[in-house]
Motif scaffolding. Structure first.
Motif, PDB file in Angstrom:
ATOM      1  N   PRO A   1       0.821  -1.237   0.000  1.00 24.71           N
ATOM      2  CA  PRO A   1       0.000   0.000   0.000  1.00 24.71           C
ATOM      3  C   PRO A   1       0.848   1.277   0.000  1.00 24.71           C
ATOM      4  O   PRO A   1       0.544   2.231  -0.725  1.00 24.71           O
ATOM      5  N   GLU A   2       1.930   1.271   0.776  1.00 26.17           N
ATOM      6  CA  GLU A   2       2.754   2.478   0.847  1.00 26.17           C
ATOM      7  C   GLU A   2       3.482   2.741  -0.474  1.00 26.17           C
ATOM      8  O   GLU A   2       3.529   3.865  -0.965  1.00 26.17           O
ATOM      9  N   TYR A   3       4.010   1.694  -1.075  1.00 33.76           N
ATOM     10  CA  TYR A   3       4.692   1.873  -2.358  1.00 33.76           C
ATOM     11  C   TYR A   3       3.727   2.374  -3.435  1.00 33.76           C
ATOM     12  O   TYR A   3       4.097   3.174  -4.281  1.00 33.76           O
ATOM     13  N   VAL A   4       2.489   1.896  -3.362  1.00 32.21           N
ATOM     14  CA  VAL A   4       1.500   2.343  -4.358  1.00 32.21           C
ATOM     15  C   VAL A   4       1.114   3.803  -4.078  1.00 32.21           C
ATOM     16  O   VAL A   4       1.012   4.619  -4.995  1.00 32.21           O
ATOM     17  N   GLN A   5       0.941   4.135  -2.819  1.00 28.02           N
ATOM     18  CA  GLN A   5       0.636   5.528  -2.470  1.00 28.02           C
ATOM     19  C   GLN A   5       1.732   6.467  -2.950  1.00 28.02           C
ATOM     20  O   GLN A   5       1.467   7.520  -3.533  1.00 28.02           O
ATOM     21  N   ASP A   6       2.990   6.056  -2.725  1.00 24.86           N
ATOM     22  CA  ASP A   6       4.115   6.932  -3.047  1.00 24.86           C
ATOM     23  C   ASP A   6       4.486   6.926  -4.520  1.00 24.86           C
ATOM     24  O   ASP A   6       5.384   7.645  -4.937  1.00 24.86           O
ATOM     25  N   GLY A   7       3.840   6.064  -5.305  1.00 24.10           N
ATOM     26  CA  GLY A   7       4.105   6.047  -6.740  1.00 24.10           C
ATOM     27  C   GLY A   7       5.330   5.230  -7.134  1.00 24.10           C
ATOM     28  O   GLY A   7       5.772   5.291  -8.274  1.00 24.10           O
TER      29      GLY A   7
ATOM     30  N   ASP B   1       2.610   1.537  -9.489  1.00 20.08           N
ATOM     31  CA  ASP B   1       1.361   2.210  -9.903  1.00 20.08           C
ATOM     32  C   ASP B   1       0.147   1.490  -9.343  1.00 20.08           C
ATOM     33  O   ASP B   1      -0.841   2.114  -8.964  1.00 20.08           O
ATOM     34  N   ILE B   2       0.218   0.159  -9.358  1.00 22.60           N
ATOM     35  CA  ILE B   2      -0.893  -0.644  -8.852  1.00 22.60           C
ATOM     36  C   ILE B   2      -0.315  -1.815  -8.060  1.00 22.60           C
ATOM     37  O   ILE B   2       0.861  -2.128  -8.188  1.00 22.60           O
ATOM     38  N   GLY B   3      -1.169  -2.453  -7.257  1.00 16.71           N
ATOM     39  CA  GLY B   3      -0.678  -3.594  -6.481  1.00 16.71           C
ATOM     40  C   GLY B   3      -1.773  -4.593  -6.191  1.00 16.71           C
ATOM     41  O   GLY B   3      -2.940  -4.224  -6.046  1.00 16.71           O
ATOM     42  N   PHE B   4      -1.371  -5.862  -6.122  1.00  9.70           N
ATOM     43  CA  PHE B   4      -2.283  -6.937  -5.726  1.00  9.70           C
ATOM     44  C   PHE B   4      -2.064  -7.172  -4.233  1.00  9.70           C
ATOM     45  O   PHE B   4      -0.966  -7.558  -3.830  1.00  9.70           O
ATOM     46  N   VAL B   5      -3.098  -6.972  -3.434  1.00  8.93           N
ATOM     47  CA  VAL B   5      -2.914  -7.066  -1.990  1.00  8.93           C
ATOM     48  C   VAL B   5      -4.221  -7.459  -1.312  1.00  8.93           C
ATOM     49  O   VAL B   5      -5.307  -7.265  -1.883  1.00  8.93           O
ATOM     50  N   GLY B   6      -4.139  -8.035  -0.097  1.00 16.30           N
ATOM     51  CA  GLY B   6      -5.350  -8.355   0.651  1.00 16.30           C
ATOM     52  C   GLY B   6      -6.027  -7.050   1.098  1.00 16.30           C
ATOM     53  O   GLY B   6      -5.349  -6.103   1.495  1.00 16.30           O
ATOM     54  N   GLU B   7      -7.341  -7.068   1.043  1.00 22.65           N
ATOM     55  CA  GLU B   7      -8.100  -5.893   1.494  1.00 22.65           C
ATOM     56  C   GLU B   7      -7.763  -5.591   2.961  1.00 22.65           C
ATOM     57  O   GLU B   7      -7.701  -4.423   3.364  1.00 22.65           O
ATOM     58  N   ASN B   8      -7.532  -6.662   3.750  1.00 23.30           N
ATOM     59  CA  ASN B   8      -7.167  -6.498   5.154  1.00 23.30           C
ATOM     60  C   ASN B   8      -5.906  -5.644   5.307  1.00 23.30           C
ATOM     61  O   ASN B   8      -5.851  -4.745   6.142  1.00 23.30           O
TER      62      ASN B   8
ATOM     63  N   LEU C   1      -6.633  -1.939   4.172  1.00 22.55           N
ATOM     64  CA  LEU C   1      -7.368  -1.157   5.169  1.00 22.55           C
ATOM     65  C   LEU C   1      -6.521  -0.876   6.403  1.00 22.55           C
ATOM     66  O   LEU C   1      -6.581   0.205   6.977  1.00 22.55           O
ATOM     67  N   GLU C   2      -5.703  -1.847   6.799  1.00 27.02           N
ATOM     68  CA  GLU C   2      -4.872  -1.662   7.989  1.00 27.02           C
ATOM     69  C   GLU C   2      -3.839  -0.560   7.769  1.00 27.02           C
ATOM     70  O   GLU C   2      -3.626   0.285   8.624  1.00 27.02           O
TER      71      GLU C   2
ATOM     72  N   PHE D   1      -5.136  -1.017  13.693  1.00 25.68           N
ATOM     73  CA  PHE D   1      -5.950   0.080  13.122  1.00 25.68           C
ATOM     74  C   PHE D   1      -7.385  -0.367  12.893  1.00 25.68           C
ATOM     75  O   PHE D   1      -8.338   0.295  13.315  1.00 25.68           O
ATOM     76  N   ILE D   2      -7.540  -1.526  12.240  1.00 24.87           N
ATOM     77  CA  ILE D   2      -8.894  -2.020  11.953  1.00 24.87           C
ATOM     78  C   ILE D   2      -9.613  -2.374  13.259  1.00 24.87           C
ATOM     79  O   ILE D   2     -10.792  -2.054  13.441  1.00 24.87           O
ATOM     80  N   LEU D   3      -8.882  -3.012  14.176  1.00 27.36           N
ATOM     81  CA  LEU D   3      -9.507  -3.413  15.446  1.00 27.36           C
ATOM     82  C   LEU D   3      -9.956  -2.192  16.248  1.00 27.36           C
ATOM     83  O   LEU D   3     -11.080  -2.147  16.758  1.00 27.36           O
ATOM     84  N   ASN D   4      -9.090  -1.196  16.316  1.00 24.45           N
ATOM     85  CA  ASN D   4      -9.414   0.011  17.073  1.00 24.45           C
ATOM     86  C   ASN D   4     -10.678   0.685  16.531  1.00 24.45           C
ATOM     87  O   ASN D   4     -11.555   1.111  17.285  1.00 24.45           O
ATOM     88  N   LYS D   5     -10.772   0.726  15.213  1.00 22.58           N
ATOM     89  CA  LYS D   5     -11.938   1.332  14.569  1.00 22.58           C
ATOM     90  C   LYS D   5     -13.214   0.555  14.944  1.00 22.58           C
ATOM     91  O   LYS D   5     -14.240   1.145  15.267  1.00 22.58           O
ATOM     92  N   TRP D   6     -13.106  -0.762  14.897  1.00 21.44           N
ATOM     93  CA  TRP D   6     -14.259  -1.612  15.221  1.00 21.44           C
ATOM     94  C   TRP D   6     -14.654  -1.453  16.691  1.00 21.44           C
ATOM     95  O   TRP D   6     -15.833  -1.341  17.021  1.00 21.44           O
ATOM     96  N   LEU D   7     -13.655  -1.405  17.573  1.00 22.76           N
ATOM     97  CA  LEU D   7     -13.943  -1.249  19.008  1.00 22.76           C
ATOM     98  C   LEU D   7     -14.647   0.081  19.255  1.00 22.76           C
ATOM     99  O   LEU D   7     -15.634   0.144  19.993  1.00 22.76           O
TER     100      LEU D   7
END
Ligand code: ATP
Ligand code: MG
Length: 286
Positions: free
Chosen positions: A57-63, A66-73, A76-77, A122-128
């Motif tokens: 995710p970070e490499y894709v954000q920073d360019g 360009d794109i990446g195959f990754v788990g949604e988990n 989101l985290e 991050f995901i857990l905190n949001k859910w809590l």
């Protein structure tokens, strides 16, 4: 020089094989590079970057990619500035809170005050927060499932697919907080040339996905039943009907979705269809 689409793929792990297989089905070959970080794709203006899934995710954000195959988990985290451009249907799992078997019959609010071990703070905190629970999150990067046994936490929040890891650690799945699958993510600032390459890839991915969800069906039927049979076979537009050498019979060709398949087959047989063949479709373009 022609720009290349830089595609990030997990180097080695649960998503690597399926991601490369999907690229291959899209006509994009990835030659076996001996442990290379970056490799030129065959038959497509692309470079494949092999990375740890956490970094994608970070490499894709920073360019960097360009794109990446990754788990949604993971996407989101990490909470980076990326967009999901396509859901991919593999790598399915869930992020769940699990408890020791000895603690049955709890309500969600009973998590209040507990210490929960996870690699997904991050995901857990949001859910809590959403559930108004105040629990203590303990971040660990691996082997989360042993935390309750060694007295490190009361509960865990971890990825589950079959549940066998939980079972062998005397834990049970208490609550699912996220359902996840592999997704294709994109950065927000692709150049026009790279955007065009992404569109080309997405077109192919969608054709492959669509083909997987559909089957080609061929059958023979007496002409008097054709109307009834066609009503069960919507096809892409309408079924193809070809007369057979056998007087009063025709061959009907159509496409049906995998999920309808068994129901439809029974109805077709009841309506007089014979010699039914179901054939996988390789690509489907409408
Ligand atoms: P890396 O070395 O790249 O960091 P990893 O050990 O973090 O790899 P894997 O275990 O290979 O990651 O899992 C990659 C992804 O596969 C997960 O993030 C998740 O989206 C998906 N997945 C599917 N089923 C499971 C499962 N049972 N357990 C863990 N992940 C799963
Ligand atoms: Mg990882």
């Amino acid at each position: 020089m022609q720009e290349k689409l830089r595609i990030a793929v997990q180097k080695s792990g649960r998503l690597s094989e399926d991601s490369l297989k999907l690229l291959k089905e899209c006509g994009i070959g990835v030659p076996n590079g001996n442990n290379q970080l970056k490799i030129n794709a065959e038959n497509f203006d692309a470079e494949i970057l092999f990375l740890r899934d956490d970094d994608i995710p970070e490499y894709v954000q920073d360019g960097v990619a360009d794109i990446g195959f990754v788990g949604e988990n993971v996407m989101l985290e990490k909470n980076k500035a990326t967009d999901i451009v396509e859901r991919l249907g593999y790598g399915k799992c869930r992020l769940s809170i699990a408890l020791p078997k000895t603690r049955k019959k709890l309500a969600i609010k009973d998590l209040d005050g507990m210490k929960i071990a996870t690699s997904y703070p991050f995901i857990l905190n949001k859910w809590l927060k959403q559930n108004k629970i105040k629990a203590d999150i303990h971040v660990i990067s691996g082997s989360v499932e042993i935390a309750p046994r060694i007295g490190l936490a009361d509960a865990i929040c971890d990825l589950v697919s079959s549940g066998s890891t939980l079972f062998s650690n005397e834990l049970y799945e208490f609550e699912t907080i996220l359902k996840s699958e592999a997704v294709l993510i994109s950065g927000k600032k692709l150049s026009p040339a790279r955007k065009q390459l992404l569109e080309k890839l997405l077109f192919r991915i969608r054709a492959v996905k669509k083909a997987k969800y559909n089957k080609y069906v061929l059958l023979n039927a007496p002409n008097k039943s054709i109307e009834k049979i066609c009503a069960y076979l919507p096809g892409i537009n309408s079924p193809t009907i070809i007369p057979l050498a056998k007087e009063g019979w025709s061959s009907v060709h159509s496409v049906i979705s995998e999920s309808d398949f068994w129901n439809v087959i029974e109805k077709l047989k009841a309506a007089g269809a014979e010699g039914i063949l179901i054939i996988p479709i390789e690509k489907m373009i409408e």
